[in-house]
Design an enzyme around this catalytic site. Structure first.
Site, PDB file in Angstrom:
ATOM      1  N   SER A 120       0.824  -1.051  -0.100  1.00  0.00           N
ATOM      2  CA  SER A 120      -0.170   0.094  -0.145  1.00  0.00           C
ATOM      3  C   SER A 120       0.835   1.288   0.127  1.00  0.00           C
ATOM      4  O   SER A 120       1.697   1.324  -0.893  1.00  0.00           O
ATOM      5  CB  SER A 120      -0.899  -0.058   1.260  1.00  0.00           C
ATOM      6  OG  SER A 120      -1.737   0.976   1.255  1.00  0.00           O
ATOM      7  N   HIS A 121       0.814   2.121   0.973  1.00  0.00           N
ATOM      8  CA  HIS A 121       1.374   3.484   1.127  1.00  0.00           C
ATOM      9  C   HIS A 121       2.752   3.317   1.751  1.00  0.00           C
ATOM     10  O   HIS A 121       3.339   4.262   1.813  1.00  0.00           O
ATOM     11  CB  HIS A 121       0.521   4.323   1.999  1.00  0.00           C
ATOM     12  CG  HIS A 121       0.001   3.861   3.135  1.00  0.00           C
ATOM     13  ND1 HIS A 121      -0.694   2.787   3.481  1.00  0.00           N
ATOM     14  CD2 HIS A 121       0.524   3.899   4.350  1.00  0.00           C
ATOM     15  CE1 HIS A 121      -0.897   2.075   4.558  1.00  0.00           C
ATOM     16  NE2 HIS A 121       0.055   3.028   5.292  1.00  0.00           N
ATOM     17  N   ASP A 284      -2.412   6.383  -3.419  1.00  0.00           N
ATOM     18  CA  ASP A 284      -1.186   5.887  -2.652  1.00  0.00           C
ATOM     19  C   ASP A 284      -0.610   4.883  -3.813  1.00  0.00           C
ATOM     20  O   ASP A 284      -1.027   4.681  -4.670  1.00  0.00           O
ATOM     21  CB  ASP A 284      -1.771   5.262  -1.472  1.00  0.00           C
ATOM     22  CG  ASP A 284      -2.625   4.042  -1.416  1.00  0.00           C
ATOM     23  OD1 ASP A 284      -3.398   3.852  -2.683  1.00  0.00           O
ATOM     24  OD2 ASP A 284      -2.460   3.108  -0.644  1.00  0.00           O
ATOM     25  N   ASP A 286      -1.061   1.647  -4.148  1.00  0.00           N
ATOM     26  CA  ASP A 286      -1.774   0.604  -4.760  1.00  0.00           C
ATOM     27  C   ASP A 286      -3.251   1.168  -5.228  1.00  0.00           C
ATOM     28  O   ASP A 286      -4.151   0.389  -5.477  1.00  0.00           O
ATOM     29  CB  ASP A 286      -2.057  -0.561  -3.962  1.00  0.00           C
ATOM     30  CG  ASP A 286      -2.758  -0.173  -2.465  1.00  0.00           C
ATOM     31  OD1 ASP A 286      -2.244   0.658  -2.087  1.00  0.00           O
ATOM     32  OD2 ASP A 286      -3.237  -1.392  -2.086  1.00  0.00           O
ATOM     33  N   ASP A 288      -5.658   2.506  -3.911  1.00  0.00           N
ATOM     34  CA  ASP A 288      -6.863   2.652  -3.012  1.00  0.00           C
ATOM     35  C   ASP A 288      -7.284   3.563  -2.422  1.00  0.00           C
ATOM     36  O   ASP A 288      -8.368   3.933  -1.990  1.00  0.00           O
ATOM     37  CB  ASP A 288      -7.147   1.199  -2.349  1.00  0.00           C
ATOM     38  CG  ASP A 288      -6.074   0.852  -1.411  1.00  0.00           C
ATOM     39  OD1 ASP A 288      -4.903   1.866  -1.231  1.00  0.00           O
ATOM     40  OD2 ASP A 288      -6.097  -0.041  -0.715  1.00  0.00           O
ATOM     41  N   ARG A 289      -6.046   4.409  -1.781  1.00  0.00           N
ATOM     42  CA  ARG A 289      -6.491   5.744  -1.084  1.00  0.00           C
ATOM     43  C   ARG A 289      -6.478   6.772  -2.025  1.00  0.00           C
ATOM     44  O   ARG A 289      -5.925   6.902  -3.052  1.00  0.00           O
ATOM     45  CB  ARG A 289      -5.215   5.854  -0.269  1.00  0.00           C
ATOM     46  CG  ARG A 289      -5.296   4.868   0.894  1.00  0.00           C
ATOM     47  CD  ARG A 289      -4.110   5.368   2.059  1.00  0.00           C
ATOM     48  NE  ARG A 289      -3.899   4.395   2.968  1.00  0.00           N
ATOM     49  CZ  ARG A 289      -3.549   4.361   4.245  1.00  0.00           C
ATOM     50  NH1 ARG A 289      -3.000   5.729   4.354  1.00  0.00           N
ATOM     51  NH2 ARG A 289      -3.499   3.461   5.221  1.00  0.00           N
ATOM     52  N   LYS A 383     -11.534  -0.028  -1.110  1.00  0.00           N
ATOM     53  CA  LYS A 383     -11.529   1.434  -1.270  1.00  0.00           C
ATOM     54  C   LYS A 383     -10.730   1.784  -2.567  1.00  0.00           C
ATOM     55  O   LYS A 383     -10.167   0.886  -3.172  1.00  0.00           O
ATOM     56  CB  LYS A 383     -10.647   2.139  -0.139  1.00  0.00           C
ATOM     57  CG  LYS A 383      -9.385   1.756   0.179  1.00  0.00           C
ATOM     58  CD  LYS A 383      -8.900   2.299   1.387  1.00  0.00           C
ATOM     59  CE  LYS A 383      -7.477   2.005   1.701  1.00  0.00           C
ATOM     60  NZ  LYS A 383      -7.411   1.204   2.921  1.00  0.00           N
TER      61      LYS A 383
HETATM   62  C1  G1P Z   1      -4.146   1.641   8.227  1.00  0.00           C
HETATM   63  C2  G1P Z   1      -5.119   2.599   8.266  1.00  0.00           C
HETATM   64  C3  G1P Z   1      -6.620   1.800   7.913  1.00  0.00           C
HETATM   65  C4  G1P Z   1      -6.435   1.375   6.729  1.00  0.00           C
HETATM   66  C5  G1P Z   1      -5.143   0.469   6.545  1.00  0.00           C
HETATM   67  C6  G1P Z   1      -4.744  -0.120   5.060  1.00  0.00           C
HETATM   68  O1  G1P Z   1      -3.960   0.653   9.121  1.00  0.00           O
HETATM   69  O2  G1P Z   1      -5.244   3.418   9.515  1.00  0.00           O
HETATM   70  O3  G1P Z   1      -7.610   2.708   8.145  1.00  0.00           O
HETATM   71  O4  G1P Z   1      -7.479   0.538   6.136  1.00  0.00           O
HETATM   72  O5  G1P Z   1      -4.053   1.172   6.806  1.00  0.00           O
HETATM   73  O6  G1P Z   1      -4.698   0.747   4.065  1.00  0.00           O
HETATM   74  P1  G1P Z   1      -3.243   0.594  10.330  1.00  0.00           P
HETATM   75  O7  G1P Z   1      -1.809   0.914  10.029  1.00  0.00           O
HETATM   76  O8  G1P Z   1      -3.852   1.714  11.026  1.00  0.00           O
HETATM   77  O9  G1P Z   1      -3.686  -0.704  11.116  1.00  0.00           O
HETATM   78 ZN    ZN Z   2      -3.364   1.482  -0.250  1.00  0.00          ZN
END
Ligand code: G1P
Ligand code: ZN
Length: 550
Positions: A120-121, A284, A286, A288-289, A383
């Site tokens: 992801s990010h 982000d 991937d 999805d954000r 998302k």
């Molecule tokens: C974080 C975000 C959460 C999101 C997840 C995946 O998780 O807070 O809302 O769904 O990334 O993108 P966390 O690191 O808080 O467990």
């Molecule tokens: Zn992501």
């Protein structure tokens, strides 16, 4: 070409977190680390579940966000899949599929499920992170029961079944054979774009760009680039260059593809210039954000969800109205107010998209969102960054109003939920666990306690009983709710790969229009002090303040 059986040893710590298994690349590249996890996953999918279905003879979807190790991992997974009874893999060309696109492909092609390679990010590159997650046949993240079963299996795996065939050409569209398995390399954008065409009025959007509406989308050198280019520039006629940092790079070009004002500071700077475009957005790693930005105006994700809910009927895909809405517990209650006014059911779930799946599948909600720059709907089971951008673009087109006007108008009608998240990153795991344990122990004494003029009306560790399948998820975050609706929430991140990250979420409501224009951090100073008083974060961590405040 032959299928081999290779002995392996379990690796400790292969438990998926909030969104799949995420580790440093250096961890993932240990011999058999990836293989071990994927074999465990395939074993679990091959053990007949409650529905009697197994993976034998089925189709899997495969792709990732293009980060370092993506291309290598794709080949490994194909060879494991071929040796474990999978009949067909639909692979995004170049090993590429954004998370929402993978969800769209799984649903459209009615696949058994899919494997998405992404952290992801989290930063990429050889020194960065890698990740793998499994999505089920509904296109959504595996539920807790499945991820726990996979984790349990990782601790028992002693044998890998893997083909010794040579690599397939992942850049060539069409069919290839791997043992008994077919690999179909697909255009990563096509199925996803088809879904977008059904939801949004592409003619109207084309008209906006024809009339000179200006947009800047920062894909942050991550996987969203090809999708945004194909849809916004090629199909909707936005000028070339509308999408910047559009080429997915293995290390994201050194950017941290987390679309918030801190990491997407370049976009923020552009939106502050005198010649700023009408609308800005970022995605982000991937895709999805999303972060949406007006001229000199950043939209809080919680507000974004509330506005989407309020205006959904303006979008063709939602013109018949919404079934209901859902937000994660730490997300601000802005959407609750809209739902109440519209008579819509509103659900509060734990953090992580997987908790929305059942509600979406059961048709109980149409829109979902999280404070962490995530919004989505029933169109897929993830998302969706570009979807959110198209949604906001459509809102501006349909109302003729700017982002800032839309949000200010919303606050005027519903009030403003001031909201911030403070992240304390890289805390020692013990310190973080002790802090949470101490908070938990302190909870019973807090209700009735006053901090300044605010009185605690609820202090608990959030527990969620899924209204669809009845499963209960406990310890999902400690929350203090005050008599004026303000909230202070503490939780530990489940996605980090270094030490622990404490997330502190602060929210308070302001109905008075004349008081809705304060800088967010200033508006929440008092609540931050309450959090400090309750948890002693600074003293415990030795940190003077959060590493990131968004
Ligand atoms: C974080 C975000 C959460 C999101 C997840 C995946 O998780 O807070 O809302 O769904 O990334 O993108 P966390 O690191 O808080 O467990
Ligand atoms: Zn992501």
């Amino acid at each position: 070409m032959a299928i081999q059986t290779i002995p392996t040893q379990p690796f400790a710590g292969q438990r998926p977190g909030t969104s799949g298994l995420r580790k440093k690349v250096t961890v993932f590249t240990q011999p058999y680390y990836l293989e071990n996890f994927v074999q465990a996953l395939l074993d679990v999918l091959n053990a007949s579940g409650a529905d009697g279905q197994t993976l034998q003879g089925e189709t899997l979807v495969l792709g990732g966000d293009g980060r370092f190790y993506n291309r290598t991992a794709v080949q490994v997974i194909l060879k494991l899949a071929a040796a474990n009874g999978v009949a067909c893999v639909l692979l995004g060309r170049g090993g590429i599929l954004s998370t929402p696109a993978a969800s769209a492909v799984i649903r459209h092609r009615q696949a058994f499920g899919g494997i998405v390679l992404s952290a992801s990010h989290n930063p990429g590159g050889a020194e960065g992170d890698f990740g793998i997650k499994y999505n089920a046949g509904n296109g959504g993240p595996a539920n807790e029961a499945l991820t726990e079963a996979v984790y349990a299996r990782t601790q028992l795996v002693r044998e890998l079944r893997i083909s010794d065939a040579s690599d397939i050409d992942i850049d060539r569209l069409g069919l290839q054979q791997l043992e008994q398995m077919q690999v179909e390399v697909i255009d990563p954008v096509a199925d996803y774009a088809a879904v977008m065409r059904k939801l949004f009025d592409f003619e109207m959007l084309r008209g906006m760009f024809r009339r000179g509406f200006s947009l800047r989308v920062d894909a942050m050198n991550a996987v969203g680039g090809p999708y945004a280019r194909a849809i916004l520039e090629d199909e909707l006629g936005a000028p070339a260059g509308t999408v910047v940092n559009a080429e997915p790079l293995e290390d994201f070009g050194g950017l941290h593809p987390d679309p918030n004002p801190v990491n997407a500071d370049n976009l923020i700077a552009h939106m502050q210039r005198p010649d700023a475009p009408d609308f800005g957005a970022a995605m982000d790693g991937d895709a999805d954000r999303n972060m949406v930005v007006g001229r000199n105006f950043v939209v809080a994700p919680s507000d974004s969800l509330a506005l989407m809910t309020a205006y959904a009927r303006l979008i063709p895909g939602y013109q018949d109205g919404l079934r209901g809405v859902a937000r994660s517990m730490p997300t601000s209650a802005a959407v609750d107010r809209v739902a109440k006014a519209m008579g819509l059911p509103c659900f509060e779930t734990p953090t992580g998209w997987k908790f929305f799946g059942n509600l979406l599948d059961a048709g109980r909600v149409s829109l979902c969102g999280e404070e962490s720059y995530g919004t989505g709907s029933s169109h897929v089971r993830e998302k969706d960054g570009l979807w959110a951008i198209l949604f906001w673009l459509s809102l501006q087109g349909a109302t003729g109003r700017s982002v800032e006007t839309l949000v200010r108008e919303h606050w005027r009608v519903y009030g403003r939920n001031y909201y911030t998240r403070h992240d304390y990153e890289g805390i020692a795991v013990d310190t973080a666990n002790t802090l949470m344990a101490d908070l938990r122990a302190a909870l019973p004494a807090l209700p009735g306690h006053c901090f300044g003029y605010r009185r605690v009306v609820l202090a608990d560790d959030f527990s969620y009983a899924d209204p669809v399948d009845g499963s209960v998820s406990g310890q999902q975050g400690i929350r203090l709710v005050f008599d004026d609706g303000a909230r202070v929430i503490f939780r530990l991140s489940g996605t980090g790969t270094e030490g622990a990250t404490l997330r502190l979420y602060l929210e308070r409501y302001e109905a008075d229009v004349t008081k809705q224009d304060q800088p967010v951090q200033q508006a929440l100073t008092e609540l931050a002090a309450v959090a400090e008083q309750v948890a002693g974060i600074r003293a415990r961590t030795g940190m003077a303040g959060p590493t990131v405040a968004t």
